[in-house]
Design a protein around this motif. Structure first.
Motif, short mmCIF file in Angstrom:
data_model
loop_
_atom_site.label_atom_id
_atom_site.label_comp_id
_atom_site.label_asym_id
_atom_site.label_seq_id
_atom_site.Cartn_x
_atom_site.Cartn_y
_atom_site.Cartn_z
N SER A 255 39.24 41.37 40.52
CA SER A 255 40.55 40.71 40.54
C SER A 255 40.60 39.62 41.60
O SER A 255 41.19 38.56 41.40
N HIS A 259 41.23 35.71 41.01
CA HIS A 259 42.24 34.91 41.72
C HIS A 259 41.63 33.64 42.30
O HIS A 259 42.19 32.54 42.15
N TYR A 288 46.90 42.62 43.72
CA TYR A 288 46.12 43.09 42.56
C TYR A 288 45.69 44.53 42.77
O TYR A 288 44.53 44.89 42.50
#
Lengths: 403, 65
Positions: A255, A259, A288
């Motif tokens: 994650s 990003h 996240y």
């Protein structure tokens, strides 16, 4: 392969955590639920409730009398390996699946394996792993940041802790995905449980005659109340370290890289200001958070105005809590230098993630090593990023390019 | 400024130790405690406030004085 679930009309009364759209973009749904129905309900796969406000999630996590850890799975697994009986069920995966007193003493047995000092000892191994994997795809100019990188790191560190061969990493990953990500697929779930269970059983037997310096060997040499530990407890604790130690952290690394691939200004800032890494890591963990945990309601009760019955499931949605605007300013924004960040990505209360020091180290090192070699990268043209959700949310396919 | 860690609230997140290693120590079980008697030198007061504000269990308190 996207899962097909019955469409959701009303998220407050019929939520579906495996809904494909929800897994990909849960944020607007959490925002609505926090406002309109902070204790959401569903009857899919049994009666369950879901908390999305920070204050509620924290309260529930601390209320271990009403909310037991005997059922922590977000998705009920309906299948059990052959030979498994009621007597085995009480052992589970301690300490995560236990209430005190079993929780208390089993947790003390595993905590030292994840202390600051021990974790510092795994840092070089982690850094070398990251470099070796980057070496494998750097020249190509593209990689799947989820499968070629994020997924490869934590499993190998855990293999070291358990004293099992790194060469079996893909097999371990497969079993853990079968058990967590595919908990609703009886065939895959059973395959994971049986494969992993029989593998660990054989490893346990081997260590009885030939102990090493790994977790299971040490647990086999431990006693509690003057008695050696039951094999099923040792197996449960070893299984927990693998199950909880790989899917979660790899999701978090994935994650964070997603990003940075989609926010090149943030990647550039982290490269220019490496001192921001520690607050950035906390912010990625907040924004996240991978893990949602369940609890078993122990008694007919009321929570947040909702009537709960004994035997209901309660989902503590830590990822949603960590985006609660009541607690976090600019909650839906990633603020790399956020100074106050009391997130609960690792849970809160007596079940605080026992591996949180390890997870933080692995996430930090994985991002540092990636950015040192690949400071500029973005999603591949037309990339189809896929996400897993339910118990653990994170990208499963993440094609990036760094030409 | 003087601080203390409530041992019953602390669950071993180790945020205090990460933010202000001069002021806290953490044992093998994750339990945090203040270094010395918890007196915070003036130059570390900002770090102490950060540790207090970032503890997920609100286990650190500033004592009067």
């Amino acid at each position: 392969m996207a899962r097909v679930t019955a469409p959701v009309g009303d998220w407050s009364q019929d939520f579906e955590v495996l809904d494909a759209g929800y897994i990909e973009d849960p944020y607007p749904i959490w925002d609505d639920l926090r406002q309109s129905c902070p204790v959401a309900h569903t009857e899919r796969r049994g009666r369950a409730w879901m908390l999305t406000r920070y204050a509620d999630v924290v309260e529930a996590a601390h209320d271990i009398e009403r909310f037991s850890s005997l059922e922590i799975g977000v998705i009920n697994s309906d299948v059990q390996p052959e030979g498994y009986d009621e007597a085995d069920a009480q052992y589970g995966l301690p300490p995560i699946s236990a209430d005190p007193p079993l929780h208390t003493w089993t947790r003390r047995l595993i905590l030292p394996w994840f202390s600051h000092t021990r974790v510092a000892g795994y840092e070089k191994l982690t850094r070398d792993l990251c470099r070796r994997h980057i070496d494998g795809f750097l020249e190509a100019g593209h990689a799947d940041a989820a499968t070629d990188y994020a997924q490869q790191i934590p499993v190998r560190v855990v293999a070291q802790i358990l004293g099992v061969p790194e060469t079996l990493s893909d097999t371990f990953t497969g079993w853990v995905r079968d058990m967590l990500e595919f908990a609703d697929d009886p065939e895959r779930n059973l395959r994971g449980q049986e494969g992993f269970g029989s593998y660990l059983m054989a490893e346990l037997e081997r260590r009885k005659n030939d102990p090493g310096d790994d977790l299971m060997s040490e647990l086999l040499a431990t006693s509690h109340d003057g008695e050696p530990l039951d094999d099923r407890l040792v197996l449960g604790m070893a299984a927990l370290v693998m199950i909880a130690g790989i899917d979660t952290t790899w999701s978090s690394i994935g994650s964070s890289l997603w990003h940075l691939a989609t926010h090149p200004d943030h990647a550039a800032r982290l490269v220019a200001e490496p001192g921001l890494m520690s607050s950035a890591v906390e912010e990625f963990l907040r924004a996240y958070s991978p893990v949602t945990m369940a609890r078993l309601v122990t008694t007919d009760t009321e929570f947040g105005g909702s009537p709960m019955r004994e035997g209901d499931k309660l989902l503590m949605n830590f990822p949603a809590a960590n985006r609660d605007p009541e607690v976090f300013e600019r909650a839906d924004e990633v603020v790399l230098d956020r100074a106050i960040n009391r997130h609960v990505a690792f849970g809160t209360g007596i079940h605080r993630c026992a591996g949180s020091n390890l997870a933080r180290m692995e996430l930090t090192v994985a991002l540092e090593e990636w950015l040192a070699r690949i400071p500029t990268f973005r999603l591949a043209e037309g990339a189809e990023v896929t996400w897993a959700g339910g118990q653990v949310r994170g990208p499963r396919v993440l094609p990036v390019v760094f030409p | 400024m003087k601080i203390r860690v409530d041992p019953d609230r602390c669950q071993g997140h180790a945020r205090c130790y990460a933010l202000a290693p001069e002021l806290f120590s953490v044992d093998d079980y994750g339990q945090s405690s203040v270094v010395g008697d918890g007196t915070v030198p003036a130059e570390l007061e900002e770090k102490a406030h950060l540790a207090i504000a970032n503890c997920p269990e609100s286990a650190i308190e500033a004592l009067a004085g």
